[in-house]
Design a protein around this motif. Structure first.
Motif, PDB file in Angstrom:
ATOM      1  N   VAL A   1       0.861  -1.187   0.000  1.00 56.27           N
ATOM      2  CA  VAL A   1       0.000   0.000   0.000  1.00 56.27           C
ATOM      3  C   VAL A   1       0.899   1.239   0.000  1.00 56.27           C
ATOM      4  O   VAL A   1       1.564   1.533   1.000  1.00 56.27           O
ATOM      5  N   SER A   2       0.926   1.952  -1.114  1.00 53.93           N
ATOM      6  CA  SER A   2       1.769   3.142  -1.218  1.00 53.93           C
ATOM      7  C   SER A   2       1.113   4.319  -0.498  1.00 53.93           C
ATOM      8  O   SER A   2      -0.053   4.258  -0.088  1.00 53.93           O
ATOM      9  N   GLY A   3       1.871   5.405  -0.403  1.00 56.22           N
ATOM     10  CA  GLY A   3       1.308   6.618   0.184  1.00 56.22           C
ATOM     11  C   GLY A   3       0.126   7.136  -0.617  1.00 56.22           C
ATOM     12  O   GLY A   3      -0.858   7.638  -0.056  1.00 56.22           O
ATOM     13  N   LEU A   4       0.201   6.992  -1.945  1.00 60.72           N
ATOM     14  CA  LEU A   4      -0.912   7.407  -2.808  1.00 60.72           C
ATOM     15  C   LEU A   4      -2.142   6.554  -2.540  1.00 60.72           C
ATOM     16  O   LEU A   4      -3.262   7.059  -2.446  1.00 60.72           O
ATOM     17  N   ASP A   5      -1.924   5.231  -2.433  1.00 61.58           N
ATOM     18  CA  ASP A   5      -3.040   4.318  -2.136  1.00 61.58           C
ATOM     19  C   ASP A   5      -3.676   4.685  -0.802  1.00 61.58           C
ATOM     20  O   ASP A   5      -4.906   4.666  -0.655  1.00 61.58           O
ATOM     21  N   LEU A   6      -2.846   5.007   0.156  1.00 55.63           N
ATOM     22  CA  LEU A   6      -3.319   5.343   1.502  1.00 55.63           C
ATOM     23  C   LEU A   6      -4.183   6.599   1.481  1.00 55.63           C
ATOM     24  O   LEU A   6      -5.305   6.624   2.011  1.00 55.63           O
ATOM     25  N   ILE A   7      -3.697   7.658   0.844  1.00 58.47           N
ATOM     26  CA  ILE A   7      -4.455   8.911   0.778  1.00 58.47           C
ATOM     27  C   ILE A   7      -5.755   8.714   0.010  1.00 58.47           C
ATOM     28  O   ILE A   7      -6.817   9.207   0.409  1.00 58.47           O
ATOM     29  N   HIS A   8      -5.687   7.952  -1.087  1.00 55.20           N
ATOM     30  CA  HIS A   8      -6.879   7.695  -1.898  1.00 55.20           C
ATOM     31  C   HIS A   8      -7.917   6.905  -1.108  1.00 55.20           C
ATOM     32  O   HIS A   8      -9.118   7.179  -1.175  1.00 55.20           O
ATOM     33  N   ALA A   9      -7.457   5.932  -0.319  1.00 53.12           N
ATOM     34  CA  ALA A   9      -8.368   5.107   0.477  1.00 53.12           C
ATOM     35  C   ALA A   9      -9.068   5.907   1.562  1.00 53.12           C
ATOM     36  O   ALA A   9     -10.173   5.554   1.999  1.00 53.12           O
ATOM     37  N   LEU A  10      -8.436   7.000   1.986  1.00 54.38           N
ATOM     38  CA  LEU A  10      -8.997   7.809   3.084  1.00 54.38           C
ATOM     39  C   LEU A  10      -9.880   8.954   2.596  1.00 54.38           C
ATOM     40  O   LEU A  10     -10.408   9.704   3.402  1.00 54.38           O
ATOM     41  N   ARG A  11     -10.072   9.065   1.284  1.00 50.98           N
ATOM     42  CA  ARG A  11     -10.772  10.248   0.768  1.00 50.98           C
ATOM     43  C   ARG A  11     -12.209  10.355   1.269  1.00 50.98           C
ATOM     44  O   ARG A  11     -12.735  11.451   1.414  1.00 50.98           O
ATOM     45  N   ASP A  12     -12.864   9.210   1.552  1.00 51.72           N
ATOM     46  CA  ASP A  12     -14.244   9.239   2.062  1.00 51.72           C
ATOM     47  C   ASP A  12     -14.306   8.887   3.548  1.00 51.72           C
ATOM     48  O   ASP A  12     -15.380   8.623   4.075  1.00 51.72           O
ATOM     49  N   HIS A  13     -13.155   8.855   4.186  1.00 49.49           N
ATOM     50  CA  HIS A  13     -13.089   8.529   5.616  1.00 49.49           C
ATOM     51  C   HIS A  13     -13.816   9.598   6.412  1.00 49.49           C
ATOM     52  O   HIS A  13     -13.658  10.791   6.155  1.00 49.49           O
ATOM     53  N   GLN A  14     -14.610   9.179   7.392  1.00 51.16           N
ATOM     54  CA  GLN A  14     -15.406  10.132   8.168  1.00 51.16           C
ATOM     55  C   GLN A  14     -14.529  11.151   8.887  1.00 51.16           C
ATOM     56  O   GLN A  14     -14.863  12.323   8.981  1.00 51.16           O
ATOM     57  N   MET A  15     -13.386  10.699   9.400  1.00 51.19           N
ATOM     58  CA  MET A  15     -12.462  11.604  10.098  1.00 51.19           C
ATOM     59  C   MET A  15     -11.156  11.683   9.300  1.00 51.19           C
ATOM     60  O   MET A  15     -10.082  11.388   9.818  1.00 51.19           O
ATOM     61  N   LYS A  16     -11.251  12.074   8.039  1.00 54.87           N
ATOM     62  CA  LYS A  16     -10.091  12.109   7.155  1.00 54.87           C
ATOM     63  C   LYS A  16      -9.057  13.109   7.659  1.00 54.87           C
ATOM     64  O   LYS A  16      -9.360  14.282   7.860  1.00 54.87           O
ATOM     65  N   PRO A  17      -7.806  12.653   7.856  1.00 57.14           N
ATOM     66  CA  PRO A  17      -6.770  13.599   8.295  1.00 57.14           C
ATOM     67  C   PRO A  17      -6.262  14.436   7.124  1.00 57.14           C
ATOM     68  O   PRO A  17      -6.404  14.045   5.962  1.00 57.14           O
ATOM     69  N   VAL A  18      -5.677  15.580   7.417  1.00 56.46           N
ATOM     70  CA  VAL A  18      -4.938  16.285   6.381  1.00 56.46           C
ATOM     71  C   VAL A  18      -3.651  15.500   6.162  1.00 56.46           C
ATOM     72  O   VAL A  18      -3.156  14.826   7.072  1.00 56.46           O
ATOM     73  N   ALA A  19      -3.107  15.568   4.949  1.00 59.82           N
ATOM     74  CA  ALA A  19      -1.967  14.705   4.626  1.00 59.82           C
ATOM     75  C   ALA A  19      -0.793  15.497   4.061  1.00 59.82           C
ATOM     76  O   ALA A  19      -0.970  16.422   3.257  1.00 59.82           O
ATOM     77  N   ILE A  20       0.400  15.109   4.481  1.00 54.35           N
ATOM     78  CA  ILE A  20       1.656  15.598   3.917  1.00 54.35           C
ATOM     79  C   ILE A  20       2.372  14.377   3.346  1.00 54.35           C
ATOM     80  O   ILE A  20       2.454  13.336   4.011  1.00 54.35           O
ATOM     81  N   VAL A  21       2.895  14.472   2.119  1.00 53.85           N
ATOM     82  CA  VAL A  21       3.609  13.335   1.534  1.00 53.85           C
ATOM     83  C   VAL A  21       5.115  13.595   1.527  1.00 53.85           C
ATOM     84  O   VAL A  21       5.561  14.744   1.428  1.00 53.85           O
ATOM     85  N   ILE A  22       5.864  12.509   1.652  1.00 54.59           N
ATOM     86  CA  ILE A  22       7.322  12.557   1.618  1.00 54.59           C
ATOM     87  C   ILE A  22       7.772  11.886   0.329  1.00 54.59           C
ATOM     88  O   ILE A  22       7.273  10.809  -0.025  1.00 54.59           O
ATOM     89  N   SER A  23       8.711  12.509  -0.366  1.00 61.56           N
ATOM     90  CA  SER A  23       9.133  11.961  -1.651  1.00 61.56           C
ATOM     91  C   SER A  23      10.593  12.270  -1.944  1.00 61.56           C
ATOM     92  O   SER A  23      11.140  13.255  -1.449  1.00 61.56           O
TER      93      SER A  23
END
Length: 262
Positions: free
Chosen positions: A61-83
């Motif tokens: 599960v990549s960082g992109l997969d993780l952020i995409h999976a959380l897009r409809d999460h009820q308590m979605k966190p703000v996200a910072i990516v490292i690259s």
């Protein structure tokens, strides 16, 4: 206490970020770490993170997969990516998925703290907006703009309702008070307001109840009486139909147990 979740499969990066944030937070934030996107999804299924700091490239599960999976999460966190520099196209995708910022490796401590501070401010602002949206009834808000175009009888009815929500109001009572035929008044009210009299009255009562739930510590039973319901059982039923949660739960979620909006 707000929580920051760090997700990175490289121990040195993960622990370096945690150490820097632990010192900066000084106990004011909870800093948690996991070493994969899989663990992050499992952690987020039972815990709440307000800020997610995630590496882009991870196995399974990549960082992109993780952020995409959380897009409809009820308590979605703000996200910072490292690259890394070579992965910048992934950063662009992450930003499209809703990430608010990115950090390029090697990460400089000062930049990390600045980006984290900005992201937490955005999370706080977003949460405040969400709370305000839950406080205000969108249909009633839309009606405010057209209030100046209402006929005198409907204006008087709306004003009377607003000032007597604790009383057993009915369409027939208001029609008689305005010296109008009840059937005609019903049609006129719906035509001008855009919603039937009963729905308008219910929305006004629930709106007042929400204000009392957030601005006072009155028990639900007393609030029920103040907005015109004879039993708190029926009030709770109507409130749940309108807001999708009970009055007590609404008070907890919107006010954060503080009893007021800050």
């Amino acid at each position: 206490m707000r929580t920051i979740l760090i997700v990175d499969d490289e121990p040195r990066t993960r622990l370096g970020i945690k150490k820097a944030l632990d010192i900066w937070a000084a106990g004011n934030y909870r800093i948690e770490c996991v070493d994969s996107g899989v663990q992050a999804l499992e952690w987020l299924s039972r815990e709440t993170a307000h800020l997610l700091i995630t590496d882009v490239c991870m196995p399974e599960v990549s960082g992109l997969d993780l952020i995409h999976a959380l897009r409809d999460h009820q308590m979605k966190p703000v996200a910072i990516v490292i690259s890394g520099h070579a992965e910048f196209e992934y950063v662009q995708t992450a930003l499209r998925y809703g990430a608010v910022n990115y950090l390029l490796k090697p990460i400089e401590k000062q930049e990390l703290l600045e980006v984290v501070t900005q992201a937490l401010k955005q999370e706080e602002d977003r949460h405040r907006i969400e709370r305000m949206e839950k406080l205000v009834d969108p249909k009633l808000l839309a009606l405010e703009d057209q209030n100046v175009r209402l006929c005198q009888q409907v204006k008087e009815a709306a004003e009377y309702i607003e000032n007597h929500l604790d009383e057993p109001l009915t369409l027939a009572f208001l029609a008689e008070r305005l010296h109008m035929n009840a059937s005609y008044f019903s049609v006129l009210f719906k035509e001008q307001m855009g919603i039937p009299f009963t729905e308008y009255l219910t929305r006004r009562r629930i709106q007042r109840a929400k204000e009392l739930l957030l601005q006072t510590r009155l028990p639900v039973g007393e609030i029920s009486e103040r907005v015109g319901y004879q039993t708190d059982k029926y009030f709770i039923k109507v409130f749940k139909q309108q807001e999708k949660l009970s009055p007590s739960r609404y008070r907890q979620e919107i006010s954060g147990n503080s009893g007021s909006i800050h």
